[in-house]
Design a protein around this motif. Sequence first.
Motif, PDB file in Angstrom:
ATOM      1  N   TYR A  36       3.005   5.345   9.071  1.00  0.00           N
ATOM      2  CA  TYR A  36       1.743   5.750   8.436  1.00  0.00           C
ATOM      3  C   TYR A  36       1.384   7.177   8.840  1.00  0.00           C
ATOM      4  O   TYR A  36       0.868   7.964   8.032  1.00  0.00           O
ATOM      5  CB  TYR A  36       0.613   4.781   8.809  1.00  0.00           C
ATOM      6  CG  TYR A  36       0.792   3.440   8.152  1.00  0.00           C
ATOM      7  CD1 TYR A  36       0.328   3.215   6.854  1.00  0.00           C
ATOM      8  CD2 TYR A  36       1.472   2.408   8.793  1.00  0.00           C
ATOM      9  CE1 TYR A  36       0.532   1.989   6.233  1.00  0.00           C
ATOM     10  CE2 TYR A  36       1.686   1.185   8.178  1.00  0.00           C
ATOM     11  CZ  TYR A  36       1.214   0.981   6.899  1.00  0.00           C
ATOM     12  OH  TYR A  36       1.420  -0.219   6.272  1.00  0.00           O
ATOM     13  N   ARG A  37       1.672   7.518  10.085  1.00  0.00           N
ATOM     14  CA  ARG A  37       1.389   8.882  10.555  1.00  0.00           C
ATOM     15  C   ARG A  37       2.231   9.899   9.773  1.00  0.00           C
ATOM     16  O   ARG A  37       1.741  10.972   9.412  1.00  0.00           O
ATOM     17  CB  ARG A  37       1.692   8.991  12.055  1.00  0.00           C
ATOM     18  CG  ARG A  37       0.642   8.319  12.912  1.00  0.00           C
ATOM     19  CD  ARG A  37       1.075   8.192  14.360  1.00  0.00           C
ATOM     20  NE  ARG A  37       0.027   7.588  15.145  1.00  0.00           N
ATOM     21  CZ  ARG A  37      -0.933   8.273  15.774  1.00  0.00           C
ATOM     22  NH1 ARG A  37      -0.937   9.593  15.761  1.00  0.00           N
ATOM     23  NH2 ARG A  37      -1.872   7.641  16.438  1.00  0.00           N
ATOM     24  N   ALA A  38       3.510   9.569   9.536  1.00  0.00           N
ATOM     25  CA  ALA A  38       4.376  10.513   8.816  1.00  0.00           C
ATOM     26  C   ALA A  38       3.838  10.731   7.397  1.00  0.00           C
ATOM     27  O   ALA A  38       3.823  11.858   6.888  1.00  0.00           O
ATOM     28  CB  ALA A  38       5.811   9.995   8.782  1.00  0.00           C
ATOM     29  N   VAL A 105       0.193   3.052  -0.394  1.00  0.00           N
ATOM     30  CA  VAL A 105       0.902   3.440   0.829  1.00  0.00           C
ATOM     31  C   VAL A 105       1.424   2.196   1.544  1.00  0.00           C
ATOM     32  O   VAL A 105       2.567   2.141   1.999  1.00  0.00           O
ATOM     33  CB  VAL A 105      -0.030   4.265   1.758  1.00  0.00           C
ATOM     34  CG1 VAL A 105       0.616   4.514   3.111  1.00  0.00           C
ATOM     35  CG2 VAL A 105      -0.416   5.582   1.087  1.00  0.00           C
ATOM     36  N   ARG A 106       0.603   1.152   1.599  1.00  0.00           N
ATOM     37  CA  ARG A 106       1.030  -0.070   2.295  1.00  0.00           C
ATOM     38  C   ARG A 106       2.219  -0.704   1.575  1.00  0.00           C
ATOM     39  O   ARG A 106       3.164  -1.150   2.212  1.00  0.00           O
ATOM     40  CB  ARG A 106      -0.132  -1.066   2.413  1.00  0.00           C
ATOM     41  CG  ARG A 106      -1.362  -0.488   3.118  1.00  0.00           C
ATOM     42  CD  ARG A 106      -2.203  -1.545   3.794  1.00  0.00           C
ATOM     43  NE  ARG A 106      -1.566  -2.029   4.997  1.00  0.00           N
ATOM     44  CZ  ARG A 106      -1.653  -1.439   6.178  1.00  0.00           C
ATOM     45  NH1 ARG A 106      -2.369  -0.362   6.349  1.00  0.00           N
ATOM     46  NH2 ARG A 106      -1.003  -1.936   7.223  1.00  0.00           N
ATOM     47  N   ALA A 107       2.173  -0.696   0.242  1.00  0.00           N
ATOM     48  CA  ALA A 107       3.289  -1.268  -0.520  1.00  0.00           C
ATOM     49  C   ALA A 107       4.554  -0.431  -0.300  1.00  0.00           C
ATOM     50  O   ALA A 107       5.653  -0.976  -0.157  1.00  0.00           O
ATOM     51  CB  ALA A 107       2.929  -1.309  -2.001  1.00  0.00           C
ATOM     52  N   GLY A 126       1.892  -2.787  15.255  1.00  0.00           N
ATOM     53  CA  GLY A 126       1.100  -2.206  14.173  1.00  0.00           C
ATOM     54  C   GLY A 126      -0.274  -2.836  14.113  1.00  0.00           C
ATOM     55  O   GLY A 126      -0.899  -3.095  15.151  1.00  0.00           O
ATOM     56  N   ARG A 127      -0.751  -3.042  12.884  1.00  0.00           N
ATOM     57  CA  ARG A 127      -2.075  -3.641  12.699  1.00  0.00           C
ATOM     58  C   ARG A 127      -2.002  -4.950  11.916  1.00  0.00           C
ATOM     59  O   ARG A 127      -2.868  -5.803  12.044  1.00  0.00           O
ATOM     60  CB  ARG A 127      -3.003  -2.687  11.910  1.00  0.00           C
ATOM     61  CG  ARG A 127      -3.195  -1.306  12.520  1.00  0.00           C
ATOM     62  CD  ARG A 127      -3.994  -1.399  13.811  1.00  0.00           C
ATOM     63  NE  ARG A 127      -4.361  -0.073  14.327  1.00  0.00           N
ATOM     64  CZ  ARG A 127      -3.532   0.786  14.894  1.00  0.00           C
ATOM     65  NH1 ARG A 127      -2.265   0.475  15.031  1.00  0.00           N
ATOM     66  NH2 ARG A 127      -3.965   1.952  15.345  1.00  0.00           N
ATOM     67  N   ASP A 128      -0.978  -5.066  11.077  1.00  0.00           N
ATOM     68  CA  ASP A 128      -0.882  -6.196  10.148  1.00  0.00           C
ATOM     69  C   ASP A 128       0.485  -6.849  10.223  1.00  0.00           C
ATOM     70  O   ASP A 128       0.941  -7.466   9.257  1.00  0.00           O
ATOM     71  CB  ASP A 128      -1.103  -5.701   8.710  1.00  0.00           C
ATOM     72  CG  ASP A 128      -0.034  -4.700   8.276  1.00  0.00           C
ATOM     73  OD1 ASP A 128       0.573  -4.058   9.166  1.00  0.00           O
ATOM     74  OD2 ASP A 128       0.209  -4.567   7.059  1.00  0.00           O
ATOM     75  N   HIS A 183     -12.047  -2.656   8.722  1.00  0.00           N
ATOM     76  CA  HIS A 183     -12.921  -2.924   7.573  1.00  0.00           C
ATOM     77  C   HIS A 183     -12.288  -2.633   6.226  1.00  0.00           C
ATOM     78  O   HIS A 183     -12.922  -2.812   5.199  1.00  0.00           O
ATOM     79  CB  HIS A 183     -14.235  -2.154   7.702  1.00  0.00           C
ATOM     80  CG  HIS A 183     -15.129  -2.738   8.746  1.00  0.00           C
ATOM     81  ND1 HIS A 183     -14.973  -2.476  10.081  1.00  0.00           N
ATOM     82  CD2 HIS A 183     -16.171  -3.606   8.655  1.00  0.00           C
ATOM     83  CE1 HIS A 183     -15.876  -3.139  10.778  1.00  0.00           C
ATOM     84  NE2 HIS A 183     -16.612  -3.843   9.945  1.00  0.00           N
ATOM     85  N   ARG A 184     -11.059  -2.124   6.222  1.00  0.00           N
ATOM     86  CA  ARG A 184     -10.454  -1.834   4.913  1.00  0.00           C
ATOM     87  C   ARG A 184     -10.169  -3.144   4.191  1.00  0.00           C
ATOM     88  O   ARG A 184     -10.009  -4.196   4.831  1.00  0.00           O
ATOM     89  CB  ARG A 184      -9.183  -1.003   5.087  1.00  0.00           C
ATOM     90  CG  ARG A 184      -8.098  -1.744   5.814  1.00  0.00           C
ATOM     91  CD  ARG A 184      -6.842  -0.899   5.963  1.00  0.00           C
ATOM     92  NE  ARG A 184      -5.875  -1.639   6.724  1.00  0.00           N
ATOM     93  CZ  ARG A 184      -5.156  -1.162   7.721  1.00  0.00           C
ATOM     94  NH1 ARG A 184      -5.272   0.103   8.079  1.00  0.00           N
ATOM     95  NH2 ARG A 184      -4.287  -1.918   8.347  1.00  0.00           N
ATOM     96  N   GLU A 185     -10.081  -3.033   2.852  1.00  0.00           N
ATOM     97  CA  GLU A 185      -9.925  -4.261   2.069  1.00  0.00           C
ATOM     98  C   GLU A 185      -8.545  -4.866   2.233  1.00  0.00           C
ATOM     99  O   GLU A 185      -8.374  -6.078   2.259  1.00  0.00           O
ATOM    100  CB  GLU A 185     -10.146  -3.936   0.597  1.00  0.00           C
ATOM    101  CG  GLU A 185     -11.524  -4.328   0.151  1.00  0.00           C
ATOM    102  CD  GLU A 185     -11.789  -3.914  -1.259  1.00  0.00           C
ATOM    103  OE1 GLU A 185     -10.940  -4.190  -2.130  1.00  0.00           O
ATOM    104  OE2 GLU A 185     -12.845  -3.306  -1.491  1.00  0.00           O
TER     105      GLU A 185
HETATM  106  O1   DC Z   1      -0.680   2.690  15.937  1.00  0.00           O
HETATM  107  P1   DC Z   1      -1.059   4.076  15.488  1.00  0.00           P
HETATM  108  O2   DC Z   1      -2.294   4.590  16.162  1.00  0.00           O
HETATM  109  O3   DC Z   1       0.083   5.045  15.612  1.00  0.00           O
HETATM  110  O4   DC Z   1      -1.351   3.930  13.915  1.00  0.00           O
HETATM  111  C1   DC Z   1      -1.819   5.004  13.137  1.00  0.00           C
HETATM  112  C2   DC Z   1      -2.683   4.470  11.993  1.00  0.00           C
HETATM  113  O5   DC Z   1      -1.856   3.767  11.064  1.00  0.00           O
HETATM  114  C3   DC Z   1      -3.777   3.504  12.407  1.00  0.00           C
HETATM  115  O6   DC Z   1      -5.048   4.127  12.404  1.00  0.00           O
HETATM  116  C4   DC Z   1      -3.756   2.401  11.383  1.00  0.00           C
HETATM  117  C5   DC Z   1      -2.502   2.582  10.616  1.00  0.00           C
HETATM  118  N1   DC Z   1      -1.563   1.460  10.740  1.00  0.00           N
HETATM  119  C6   DC Z   1      -1.715   0.424   9.859  1.00  0.00           C
HETATM  120  O7   DC Z   1      -2.643   0.426   9.057  1.00  0.00           O
HETATM  121  N2   DC Z   1      -0.828  -0.607   9.872  1.00  0.00           N
HETATM  122  C7   DC Z   1       0.179  -0.630  10.761  1.00  0.00           C
HETATM  123  N3   DC Z   1       1.040  -1.645  10.741  1.00  0.00           N
HETATM  124  C8   DC Z   1       0.312   0.411  11.705  1.00  0.00           C
HETATM  125  C9   DC Z   1      -0.599   1.444  11.677  1.00  0.00           C
END
Ligand code: DC
Length: 222
Positions: A36-38, A105-107, A126-128, A183-185
Amino acid sequence: MISIAIDGPAGAGKSTLARALAKKINFIYVDTGALYRAIGVKFLNLGYNTDLNCDIASVLSTTQINIKFIDGEQHVYLDNADVSEEIRSPQASMMASAVSAKPEVRAFLLEMQRKLAKENNVIMDGRDIGTVVLPNANVKIFLTADPKIRAERRYKELIEKGKQVTFDEVLADMLERDYNDSHREIAPLKPAKDSVIADTGNKSFDESLEMLYSIIKNTELL
Ligand code: DC
């Protein structure tokens, strides 16, 4: 293949712990935040701000993200350039959070993450990961810690790298990102129902690593 998902907010210790854990059990470590950062860096390079007032899909159609493992370390390539350092700036962090709320972006990144887990024994952070990317992961861990402790850790990391930041800025950025990410959908940050919650707030690195290792050991997967 065995998959271990580690999710949680920024600064909970996901990447340092996941990297060390992967080494210990000989899995590959995939840092999905770097992807996601890239993408965030791509939009920054094109001159966009976090409002992302543009045609996301068309930018993605000319974007290539790749990862390579060099000496066990993940390197991220944006359009064939190694951006592994550049993606760590505070601007890239905020932009990563902004792009990560976009469904396109997620897809775009989903299949890449799933393919890595299909072909390797992975610890993916990650987050998800436990909720969306690898809902059938063998182990799901949700790492967390008090926001002030997380900001303190991130602040130290940035100062050690010679970045000019104040603690208050780091804390404010972190709270804003936590808010956006949860809070994102689409695919918000939240523990999977079947995850183990692990708090690293009052634990040293070694104690946290031991805690995670014993969670995995208890599953008798290894
Ligand atoms: O883990 P990080 O801080 O390097 O992640 C950067 C951003 O990417 C974070 O704010 C949320 C997003 N992210 C995400 O939505 N889903 C992931 N699986 C990993 C990161």
